[in-house]
Design a protein around this motif. Structure first.
Motif, PDB file in Angstrom:
ATOM      1  N   GLU A 161       0.836  -1.209   0.000  1.00  0.00           N
ATOM      2  CA  GLU A 161       0.000   0.000   0.000  1.00  0.00           C
ATOM      3  C   GLU A 161       0.867   1.254   0.000  1.00  0.00           C
ATOM      4  OE1 GLU A 161      -2.409  -0.591   3.436  1.00  0.00           O
ATOM      5  OE2 GLU A 161      -3.913  -1.738   2.353  1.00  0.00           O
ATOM      6  N   VAL A 162       0.367   2.321  -0.653  1.00  0.00           N
ATOM      7  CA  VAL A 162       1.098   3.583  -0.787  1.00  0.00           C
ATOM      8  C   VAL A 162       0.347   4.676  -0.029  1.00  0.00           C
ATOM      9  CG1 VAL A 162       1.976   5.329  -2.377  1.00  0.00           C
ATOM     10  CG2 VAL A 162       2.018   2.917  -3.029  1.00  0.00           C
ATOM     11  N   TYR A 163       0.995   5.240   0.975  1.00  0.00           N
ATOM     12  CA  TYR A 163       0.446   6.354   1.723  1.00  0.00           C
ATOM     13  C   TYR A 163       1.325   7.583   1.514  1.00  0.00           C
ATOM     14  CZ  TYR A 163      -2.153   2.693   4.178  1.00  0.00           C
ATOM     15  OH  TYR A 163      -2.964   1.631   4.482  1.00  0.00           O
ATOM     16  N   THR A 164       0.754   8.745   1.723  1.00  0.00           N
ATOM     17  CA  THR A 164       1.534   9.979   1.590  1.00  0.00           C
ATOM     18  C   THR A 164       1.089  10.974   2.652  1.00  0.00           C
ATOM     19  OG1 THR A 164       2.118  11.834   0.149  1.00  0.00           O
ATOM     20  CG2 THR A 164      -0.085  10.919  -0.105  1.00  0.00           C
ATOM     21  N   PRO A 165       2.015  11.745   3.210  1.00  0.00           N
ATOM     22  CA  PRO A 165       1.639  12.807   4.144  1.00  0.00           C
ATOM     23  C   PRO A 165       1.338  14.133   3.449  1.00  0.00           C
ATOM     24  CG  PRO A 165       4.003  12.608   4.116  1.00  0.00           C
ATOM     25  CD  PRO A 165       3.473  11.565   3.156  1.00  0.00           C
ATOM     26  N   HIS A 166       1.406  14.152   2.111  1.00  0.00           N
ATOM     27  CA  HIS A 166       1.255  15.412   1.361  1.00  0.00           C
ATOM     28  C   HIS A 166       0.203  15.271   0.268  1.00  0.00           C
ATOM     29  CE1 HIS A 166       4.677  16.962   3.503  1.00  0.00           C
ATOM     30  NE2 HIS A 166       5.478  16.024   3.014  1.00  0.00           N
ATOM     31  N   GLY A 167      -1.042  14.967   0.672  1.00  0.00           N
ATOM     32  CA  GLY A 167      -2.110  14.786  -0.308  1.00  0.00           C
ATOM     33  C   GLY A 167      -2.409  16.028  -1.121  1.00  0.00           C
ATOM     34  N   ALA A 220      18.797  18.286  -1.460  1.00  0.00           N
ATOM     35  CA  ALA A 220      18.872  16.922  -0.937  1.00  0.00           C
ATOM     36  C   ALA A 220      17.493  16.317  -0.709  1.00  0.00           C
ATOM     37  CB  ALA A 220      19.665  16.907   0.370  1.00  0.00           C
ATOM     38  N   ALA A 221      16.470  17.151  -0.544  1.00  0.00           N
ATOM     39  CA  ALA A 221      15.114  16.632  -0.325  1.00  0.00           C
ATOM     40  C   ALA A 221      14.599  15.870  -1.538  1.00  0.00           C
ATOM     41  CB  ALA A 221      14.166  17.786   0.012  1.00  0.00           C
ATOM     42  N   ALA A 222      15.216  16.075  -2.708  1.00  0.00           N
ATOM     43  CA  ALA A 222      14.790  15.332  -3.903  1.00  0.00           C
ATOM     44  C   ALA A 222      15.007  13.838  -3.740  1.00  0.00           C
ATOM     45  CB  ALA A 222      15.538  15.845  -5.130  1.00  0.00           C
ATOM     46  N   GLU A 223      15.969  13.458  -2.913  1.00  0.00           N
ATOM     47  CA  GLU A 223      16.232  12.032  -2.707  1.00  0.00           C
ATOM     48  C   GLU A 223      15.084  11.358  -1.959  1.00  0.00           C
ATOM     49  OE1 GLU A 223      18.527  10.427  -4.086  1.00  0.00           O
ATOM     50  OE2 GLU A 223      19.932  11.988  -4.743  1.00  0.00           O
ATOM     51  N   THR A 224      14.435  12.086  -1.057  1.00  0.00           N
ATOM     52  CA  THR A 224      13.361  11.487  -0.264  1.00  0.00           C
ATOM     53  C   THR A 224      12.103  11.243  -1.078  1.00  0.00           C
ATOM     54  OG1 THR A 224      12.524  13.640   0.483  1.00  0.00           O
ATOM     55  CG2 THR A 224      14.252  12.606   1.814  1.00  0.00           C
ATOM     56  N   VAL A 225      11.888  12.015  -2.126  1.00  0.00           N
ATOM     57  CA  VAL A 225      10.672  11.850  -2.934  1.00  0.00           C
ATOM     58  C   VAL A 225      10.941  11.071  -4.212  1.00  0.00           C
ATOM     59  CG1 VAL A 225       9.688  13.985  -2.023  1.00  0.00           C
ATOM     60  CG2 VAL A 225      10.999  14.056  -4.150  1.00  0.00           C
ATOM     61  N   ARG A 226      12.191  10.770  -4.482  1.00  0.00           N
ATOM     62  CA  ARG A 226      12.537  10.096  -5.735  1.00  0.00           C
ATOM     63  C   ARG A 226      11.841   8.737  -5.883  1.00  0.00           C
ATOM     64  NH1 ARG A 226      18.720   8.948  -7.869  1.00  0.00           N
ATOM     65  NH2 ARG A 226      18.194   8.760 -10.093  1.00  0.00           N
ATOM     66  N   PRO A 227      11.758   7.911  -4.812  1.00  0.00           N
ATOM     67  CA  PRO A 227      11.069   6.623  -4.971  1.00  0.00           C
ATOM     68  C   PRO A 227       9.578   6.686  -4.659  1.00  0.00           C
ATOM     69  CG  PRO A 227      12.154   6.692  -2.847  1.00  0.00           C
ATOM     70  CD  PRO A 227      12.443   8.007  -3.516  1.00  0.00           C
ATOM     71  N   ASP A 228       9.044   7.878  -4.374  1.00  0.00           N
ATOM     72  CA  ASP A 228       7.651   8.021  -3.932  1.00  0.00           C
ATOM     73  C   ASP A 228       6.721   8.027  -5.148  1.00  0.00           C
ATOM     74  OD1 ASP A 228       5.220   8.685  -2.876  1.00  0.00           O
ATOM     75  OD2 ASP A 228       5.935  10.390  -1.704  1.00  0.00           O
ATOM     76  N   PRO A 229       5.890   6.997  -5.338  1.00  0.00           N
ATOM     77  CA  PRO A 229       5.009   6.970  -6.517  1.00  0.00           C
ATOM     78  C   PRO A 229       3.936   8.053  -6.479  1.00  0.00           C
ATOM     79  CG  PRO A 229       4.522   5.135  -5.055  1.00  0.00           C
ATOM     80  CD  PRO A 229       5.765   5.773  -4.532  1.00  0.00           C
ATOM     81  N   ARG A 285      -4.204   7.818   1.064  1.00  0.00           N
ATOM     82  CA  ARG A 285      -3.733   6.572   0.474  1.00  0.00           C
ATOM     83  C   ARG A 285      -3.914   6.630  -1.035  1.00  0.00           C
ATOM     84  NH1 ARG A 285      -6.584   0.620   1.206  1.00  0.00           N
ATOM     85  NH2 ARG A 285      -5.184  -0.533  -0.194  1.00  0.00           N
ATOM     86  N   LEU A 286      -2.895   6.234  -1.759  1.00  0.00           N
ATOM     87  CA  LEU A 286      -2.941   6.197  -3.218  1.00  0.00           C
ATOM     88  C   LEU A 286      -3.378   4.797  -3.655  1.00  0.00           C
ATOM     89  CD1 LEU A 286      -2.303   7.551  -5.987  1.00  0.00           C
ATOM     90  CD2 LEU A 286       0.022   6.643  -5.739  1.00  0.00           C
ATOM     91  N   ILE A 287      -4.445   4.728  -4.449  1.00  0.00           N
ATOM     92  CA  ILE A 287      -5.006   3.454  -4.893  1.00  0.00           C
ATOM     93  C   ILE A 287      -5.093   3.456  -6.407  1.00  0.00           C
ATOM     94  CG2 ILE A 287      -6.983   1.876  -4.749  1.00  0.00           C
ATOM     95  CD1 ILE A 287      -7.709   3.250  -2.104  1.00  0.00           C
ATOM     96  N   HIS A 288      -4.585   2.416  -7.049  1.00  0.00           N
ATOM     97  CA  HIS A 288      -4.693   2.237  -8.496  1.00  0.00           C
ATOM     98  C   HIS A 288      -5.572   1.012  -8.739  1.00  0.00           C
ATOM     99  CE1 HIS A 288      -2.668   1.682 -12.681  1.00  0.00           C
ATOM    100  NE2 HIS A 288      -3.805   2.336 -12.763  1.00  0.00           N
ATOM    101  N   ARG A 289      -6.778   1.272  -9.269  1.00  0.00           N
ATOM    102  CA  ARG A 289      -7.739   0.186  -9.425  1.00  0.00           C
ATOM    103  C   ARG A 289      -8.592   0.439 -10.660  1.00  0.00           C
ATOM    104  NH1 ARG A 289     -11.303  -0.051  -4.386  1.00  0.00           N
ATOM    105  NH2 ARG A 289     -12.279   1.737  -5.413  1.00  0.00           N
ATOM    106  N   LEU A 293      -7.454   8.802  -4.560  1.00  0.00           N
ATOM    107  CA  LEU A 293      -6.840   9.292  -3.331  1.00  0.00           C
ATOM    108  C   LEU A 293      -7.877   9.144  -2.229  1.00  0.00           C
ATOM    109  CD1 LEU A 293      -4.839  12.549  -4.210  1.00  0.00           C
ATOM    110  CD2 LEU A 293      -3.962  10.261  -3.749  1.00  0.00           C
ATOM    111  N   ARG A 294      -7.580   8.352  -1.243  1.00  0.00           N
ATOM    112  CA  ARG A 294      -8.541   8.107  -0.163  1.00  0.00           C
ATOM    113  C   ARG A 294      -8.036   8.794   1.101  1.00  0.00           C
ATOM    114  NH1 ARG A 294     -10.565   2.178   0.263  1.00  0.00           N
ATOM    115  NH2 ARG A 294     -11.724   2.963  -1.548  1.00  0.00           N
ATOM    116  N   PHE A 295      -8.834   9.755   1.559  1.00  0.00           N
ATOM    117  CA  PHE A 295      -8.481  10.518   2.748  1.00  0.00           C
ATOM    118  C   PHE A 295      -9.178   9.930   3.975  1.00  0.00           C
ATOM    119  CE2 PHE A 295      -7.790  13.289  -0.823  1.00  0.00           C
ATOM    120  CZ  PHE A 295      -6.660  14.015  -0.491  1.00  0.00           C
TER     121      PHE A 295
END
Length: 438
Positions: free
Chosen positions: A12-18, A67-76, A405-409, A415-417
């Motif tokens: 599952e994919v969650y994000t703190p920055h919806g 350097a913050a680009a590294e933290t979001v680089r793998p974030d789908p 939560r990011l959902i691909h279906r 985007l589910r809040f």
């Protein structure tokens, strides 16, 4: 108190920055950066637009370091929300900005003005009908660094001294140009006006009232502004070598004194400048014989305060003109939002042109967040104290930092809040407006 078991999902994919879904739509659907970024030709490597999307997304969540680009680089989610196809590393982001900063900066400035025009940003005038355009220099502390352009500022520390322009009571930023810390505020000011005024004209046809501090009290500036249609000015007067006693005698001859308190007299004088038709000077003369606690001075203390304006007395009398200039201080809050809310007090690069590009990113991000903040004053907004506008930090807290939560279906992205997400109603309405107008 219960003991929690901490787990990390493997699927599952969650994000703190919806709220980044709003930023991505604003950038991709309401500016032409996707097209204009191609004008900066690169034969190979990551497309320019993906670099711009990456850094703007970081700016809008309060992260200015590369350097913050590294933290979001793998974030789908970060990639899908902003439309990124290839995520750059922090080193690549810095290198490409160093190479192309001069070419990318005007593209971002144009995109910022284009965004405000496309979404039909409201521009609230003053009670007199003019739209305020406030311009000022503010220092940024970059002491104990060896960055290009860092030098001694008027605040007593080493740093930069950018000049910013804000339009209307909403405070839309028309530009924030980086300058060396030791550069005088008035150096190159007319050239800055030539860039700022057309951007303001794209957003409003109402007459403009340009408000400036005493650093811009120069004949050259007034002559330029007098040649502009539907542009008035209100500039803090710089007394320079004026004799306060001469002005006190003039007030005495006109019997203009009023008693402000025991031990303090004031007089407000107004005169036309003989060699500048349509321009008048308003001077406030203050004579103090004691302090507010009643302690007498050995000699009366005479001080001057004044303003130079093209507003006729029929539009703004002396006291009205002084009140209009007092409202100019609101722009100090906007300066602080650049430095603290967007985390740009200390700029990330050692190169001047790259830092100027960062300020162009900040201008676009500032306007995006300011526009979103207009909805945070309505009935659907999370509970806050009443206000005409919200700080950028409030927008980040209530809209940018919404966990989801990011959902691909079924070929759909959802985007589910959370059930108790306070900012969901505002985010939903903003997204509907963006997609409907896009």
């Amino acid at each position: 108190m219960p003991t929690f078991t901490l787990q990390q999902s493997e699927t599952e994919v969650y994000t703190p920055h919806g709220g980044l879904a709003l930023v991505g739509h604003c950038l991709n659907q309401h500016t032409s950066l996707t097209k204009t970024a191609r004008t900066v030709v690169k034969r190979h490597g990551i497309p320019n637009i993906d670099l711009l999307r990456t850094y703007l997304g970081l700016i809008c969540v309060g992260k200015s370091d590369f350097a913050a680009a590294e933290t979001v680089r793998p974030d789908p989610f970060f990639k899908s929300a902003t439309g990124i196809k290839q995520s750059p590393s922090s080193a690549r982001l810095r290198q490409r900005f160093d190479e192309d900063a001069v070419q990318l900066t005007p593209l971002l400035n144009d995109a910022s003005a284009e965004f405000l025009e496309t979404i039909k940003a409201p521009v609230t005038p003053l009670a007199m009908g003019h739209v305020a355009l406030d311009m000022d220099v503010f220092p940024m502390d970059n002491s104990q660094t060896h960055k290009e352009g860092v030098s001694y500022t008027y605040k007593g520390y080493d740093g930069y001294a950018p000049i910013a322009a804000y339009l209307g009571q909403e405070g839309w930023c028309m530009g924030c140009e980086l300058r060396p810390g030791s550069q005088h505020a008035n150096k190159g000011f007319v050239d800055t006006l030539k860039r700022i005024l057309p951007r303001a004209r794209e957003l409003t046809t109402a007459p403009l009232l340009l408000r400036l501090d005493s650093a811009h009290d120069a004949r050259e500036n007034r002559n330029f502004l007098r040649g502009q249609e539907h542009v008035d000015f209100l500039i803090k007067w710089n007394p320079r070598k004026q004799d306060p006693l001469m002005w006190a005698d003039k007030a005495q001859s006109q019997k203009a004194w009023t008693l402000d308190r025991h031990g303090k007299m004031e007089a407000v004088l107004s005169e036309e400048l003989p060699d500048e038709p349509g321009v008048r000077r308003i001077v406030k003369v203050m004579v103090r014989t004691s302090d507010p606690q009643g302690q007498l001075y050995l000699e009366p203390e005479v001080s001057l305060e004044g303003w130079v304006t093209s507003l006729p007395a029929s539009v703004a009398e002396e006291q009205q003109a002084m009140d209009l200039y007092r409202d100019h201080a609101t722009s100090e809050q906007f300066h602080s939002e650049f430095k603290t809310d967007l985390d740009l007090e200390r700029l990330p690069s050692g190169k001047f042109d790259t830092n100027n590009l960062v300020m162009a990113f900040a201008t676009l991000g500032y306007n995006l967040l300011r526009w979103m903040g207009l909805r945070l004053t309505g009935p659907e907004a999370p509970i806050r104290h009443p206000a005409k506008r919200r700080r950028l930090r409030t927008v980040m807290q209530e809209l940018m930092s919404m966990a989801c939560r990011l959902i691909h279906r079924g070929r759909q992205w959802l985007l589910r809040f959370g059930r108790h997400c306070p900012g969901f109603g505002v985010c939903r309405d903003l997204y509907r407006d963006l997609t409907a107008s896009g």
